[in-house]
Scaffold this active site. Structure first.
Site, PDB file in Angstrom:
ATOM      1  N   CYS A   1      55.071  37.217  32.371  1.00 10.46           N
ATOM      2  CA  CYS A   1      54.605  37.837  33.621  1.00 10.46           C
ATOM      3  C   CYS A   1      55.279  39.177  33.894  1.00 10.46           C
ATOM      4  CB  CYS A   1      54.886  36.916  34.807  1.00 10.46           C
ATOM      5  SG  CYS A   1      54.263  35.243  34.636  1.00 10.46           S
TER       6      CYS A   1
ATOM      7  N   HIS B   1      51.813  28.142  39.333  1.00 11.14           N
ATOM      8  CA  HIS B   1      50.687  27.428  38.750  1.00 11.14           C
ATOM      9  C   HIS B   1      50.330  26.210  39.610  1.00 11.14           C
ATOM     10  CE1 HIS B   1      50.914  28.952  34.290  1.00 11.14           C
ATOM     11  NE2 HIS B   1      50.854  29.931  35.168  1.00 11.14           N
TER      12      HIS B   1
ATOM     13  N   GLU C   1      47.263  27.812  61.752  1.00 11.01           N
ATOM     14  CA  GLU C   1      48.608  28.164  62.210  1.00 11.01           C
ATOM     15  C   GLU C   1      49.453  28.807  61.112  1.00 11.01           C
ATOM     16  OE1 GLU C   1      51.874  28.464  64.853  1.00 11.01           O
ATOM     17  OE2 GLU C   1      49.716  28.205  65.156  1.00 11.01           O
TER      18      GLU C   1
ATOM     19  N   HIS D   1      43.830  29.575  37.181  1.00 13.42           N
ATOM     20  CA  HIS D   1      45.157  29.860  36.627  1.00 13.42           C
ATOM     21  C   HIS D   1      46.257  29.631  37.657  1.00 13.42           C
ATOM     22  CE1 HIS D   1      47.737  32.861  34.091  1.00 13.42           C
ATOM     23  NE2 HIS D   1      48.513  32.151  34.870  1.00 13.42           N
TER      24      HIS D   1
ATOM     25  N   ASP E   1      22.738  50.702  47.499  1.00 17.71           N
ATOM     26  CA  ASP E   1      23.142  52.100  47.447  1.00 17.71           C
ATOM     27  C   ASP E   1      23.773  52.444  48.807  1.00 17.71           C
ATOM     28  OD1 ASP E   1      23.175  54.892  46.751  1.00 17.71           O
ATOM     29  OD2 ASP E   1      21.361  55.118  47.952  1.00 17.71           O
TER      30      ASP E   1
ATOM     31  N   SER F   1      27.358  53.038  43.991  1.00 16.96           N
ATOM     32  CA  SER F   1      27.245  54.401  44.502  1.00 16.96           C
ATOM     33  C   SER F   1      27.863  55.378  43.518  1.00 16.96           C
ATOM     34  CB  SER F   1      27.956  54.510  45.857  1.00 16.96           C
ATOM     35  OG  SER F   1      28.063  55.854  46.273  1.00 16.96           O
ATOM     36  N   SER F   2      27.442  56.633  43.618  1.00 15.85           N
ATOM     37  CA  SER F   2      28.051  57.673  42.788  1.00 15.85           C
ATOM     38  C   SER F   2      29.451  58.004  43.272  1.00 15.85           C
ATOM     39  CB  SER F   2      27.187  58.935  42.790  1.00 15.85           C
ATOM     40  OG  SER F   2      27.002  59.404  44.110  1.00 15.85           O
TER      41      SER F   2
ATOM     42  N   LYS G   1      23.423  56.353  37.641  1.00 16.13           N
ATOM     43  CA  LYS G   1      22.535  55.526  38.459  1.00 16.13           C
ATOM     44  C   LYS G   1      21.064  55.678  38.088  1.00 16.13           C
ATOM     45  CE  LYS G   1      23.337  54.722  42.735  1.00 16.13           C
ATOM     46  NZ  LYS G   1      23.368  54.959  44.190  1.00 16.13           N
TER      47      LYS G   1
ATOM     48  N   ASP H   1      17.424  54.618  47.994  1.00 15.05           N
ATOM     49  CA  ASP H   1      16.472  55.581  48.561  1.00 15.05           C
ATOM     50  C   ASP H   1      15.963  56.554  47.509  1.00 15.05           C
ATOM     51  OD1 ASP H   1      18.274  58.462  49.511  1.00 15.05           O
ATOM     52  OD2 ASP H   1      19.122  56.765  48.443  1.00 15.05           O
TER      53      ASP H   1
END
Length: 517
Positions: free
Chosen positions: A112, A132, A155, A205, A281, A416-417, A450, A476
């Site tokens: 890790c 784990h 809580e 995991h 989009d 989206s671009s 896109k 669009d």
């Protein structure tokens, strides 16, 4: 003088005498005690799981403190202080345990380690726990498509940093890999994408949890495991842990909202497609085009010089500059209008920034959809959103639709671009509050252009559907609609104020509001 003092401090902190000092030895002992304790809780059984703690020393700044880390592949309940590794603040080994006789394996530091270092570097953590625990594993299996665990009105949420009883706790979920080290990039992305989180779940995991100190990390770990166990028990009772009243899990078409929504019948008694995912989009679909052109772009353009000057020495900005250099060099070779050479780094900060600003302004003016520009814009916008200089805008029908789809078990993604960072910022700081809780993920141009069919094929393979027709794409832009349809997706074109005209007889269904879907 300050630099010399810091270097002297680093040398003193890594000396053999300091490695044998009380702060280091106390941390070694603490780590072995915690290993035995966590073994009893089932968090580190079967040699799995791991713990790491920084050596607390008031005379040493936290980023320069040494790191003690447990070994890998060993019986955690039998750990002694001498079994621990000691690392430098940058992760270099300073002290390793001696080999033990058969049947013990040769000593090896925790697998890790690279992930622990991300928590130290990105969150300035004082301790990190990798568990784990069974509940942390099972809770990721309840909804195999979910990218987040959410719970509220419990809580024990109060034990998580920055949260109260009424808050919604959100923990990102990343996908597991065959080897622990392969999770490093995904963990880092989750840490960046969820600035409020102190944990990341790994599907099938376990979980990584960090805190300012070992006490803070341990306390939060206990709270997280309690909440996961509560969610599992509530699910077994048919109750929804993610809602304030924890009422019965809603059912749609005979399925719970943990599953996907079946095909529905429209007003003409015709069966509509079974939608498991909706991909949206942004410009002209969820958000007015004018917000991007009149607010976001000018903000980036007007602040690029200030941003580069203020953050020039940071790794993030240096990465942005490296991307821009590559893009500008390509632009110069292709004769792109507005591209100007960027001086080398040794030419001076001011000259480099001036050239970068000229290129960025030309790119913005040309509305170019390129990663180098979008990445820098995202970082500039982040500052604006965090300083309340910017607020995301969505159409008034968007929040209700997102909430409805989320409750129906339909997964909603954004494509989206704009960079994924920019997308998260826009939906995280909207005029209707934080809407990211209704979204399962974000796609940008790193998945493809896109207007290219292969981009939608890639998205189909990423969202876990059986066939492309189970995805609804709303845009669009006619060319994007054509590309998505060619990939087999269901497509609807959004008609919003300010959107561009569509070709006659385009053949696509259109909507003027998400309530029409």
């Amino acid at each position: 003088m300050a630099a010399a003092a810091l270097n002297g401090l680093k040398m003193a902190a890594t000396s053999q005498a300091y490695l044998e000092s009380m702060p280091v030895n106390d941390t070694r002992k603490l780590l072995s005690d915690l290993c035995r304790h966590f073994y009893g809780l089932g968090w580190v059984s079967g040699t799995g799981g791991s713990i790491t703690i920084k050596v607390h020393d008031e005379s040493i700044p936290k980023p320069q403190q040494l790191i003690v880390m447990s070994p890998s592949g060993v019986q955690k309940e039998r750990m002694v202080p001498e079994d621990m590794y000691v690392l430098s603040p940058s992760g270099c080994f300073l002290s390793s345990p001696s080999p033990k006789p058969y049947p013990n394996k040769p000593p090896k530091c925790s697998d890790c380690a690279p992930l622990f270092m991300k928590a130290y570097l990105m969150r300035n953590a004082g301790a990190v726990i990798h568990s784990h625990g069974m509940e942390s594993c099972i809770v990721t299996m309840i909804d195999p498509l979910s990218k987040e665990f959410r719970i509220t009105h419990m809580e024990m949420i109060k034990g998580i940093q920055g949260h109260g009883y009424y808050d919604e706790l959100v923990v990102p979920i990343i996908e597991n890999t065959a080897h622990e080290r392969e999770l490093t990039d995904a963990l880092a992305e989750a840490i960046e994408a969820y600035p409020k989180t102190t944990a990341v779940l790994v599907r099938n995991h376990g979980i990584y949890i960090w805190g300012d100190s070992w006490i803070h990390a341990k306390t939060q770990a206990e709270c997280y495991h309690y909440l996961f166990d509560a969610a599992i028990k509530l699910y077994q009772l048919g109750l929804d842990w993610s809602t304030p009243d924890h009422g019965p899990i809603k059912k749609y078409g005979g399925k719970t909202n943990m599953s996907v929504k079946a095909g529905t019948v429209n007003s003409n008694h015709e069966t509509e497609p079974s939608r498991r995912c909706i991909v949206l989009d942004i410009e002209g679909t969820t958000t007015p085009i004018s917000f991007v052109t009149d607010v976001l772009f000018p903000f980036a353009r007007n602040n690029v010089s200030r941003h580069l000057a203020a953050t020039y020495e940071t790794d993030e900005t240096q990465d942005d500059i490296k991307l821009l250099r590559t893009q500008v060099q390509s632009d110069l070779e292709q004769g792109i209008v507005g591209a100007v050479p960027i001086p080398p780094d040794d030419a001076g900060k001011e000259e480099v920034i001036a050239a970068l600003v000229a290129n960025v302004e030309a790119m913005i003016k040309a509305d170019r959809k390129i990663t180098a520009l979008k990445q820098l814009q995202g970082h500039i916008w982040r500052t604006g959103f965090q300083n309340n200089e910017l607020e995301g805008v969505v159409f008034e029908d968007v929040p209700e639709a997102l909430q409805k789809w989320h409750a129906s078990g339909i997964k909603v993604y954004i494509y989206s671009s704009g960079s994924r960072l920019a997308q998260r910022l826009l939906f995280g700081y909207t005029n209707y509050g934080d809407l990211r809780k209704y979204l399962c993920g974000f796609f940008d141009t790193t998945v493809g252009n896109k207007r290219e069919t292969k981009s939608y094929v890639e998205i189909t393979e990423s969202v876990g559907v059986d066939k492309p027709s189970e995805i609804l794409f709303v845009t669009d832009v006619y060319q994007e609609a054509v590309a998505a349809k060619a990939a087999g997706l269901e497509v609807i074109i959004s008609i919003r104020p300010g959107n561009g005209p569509l070709p006659d007889n385009h053949g696509f269904k259109t909507i003027t509001s998400f309530s029409d879907i």
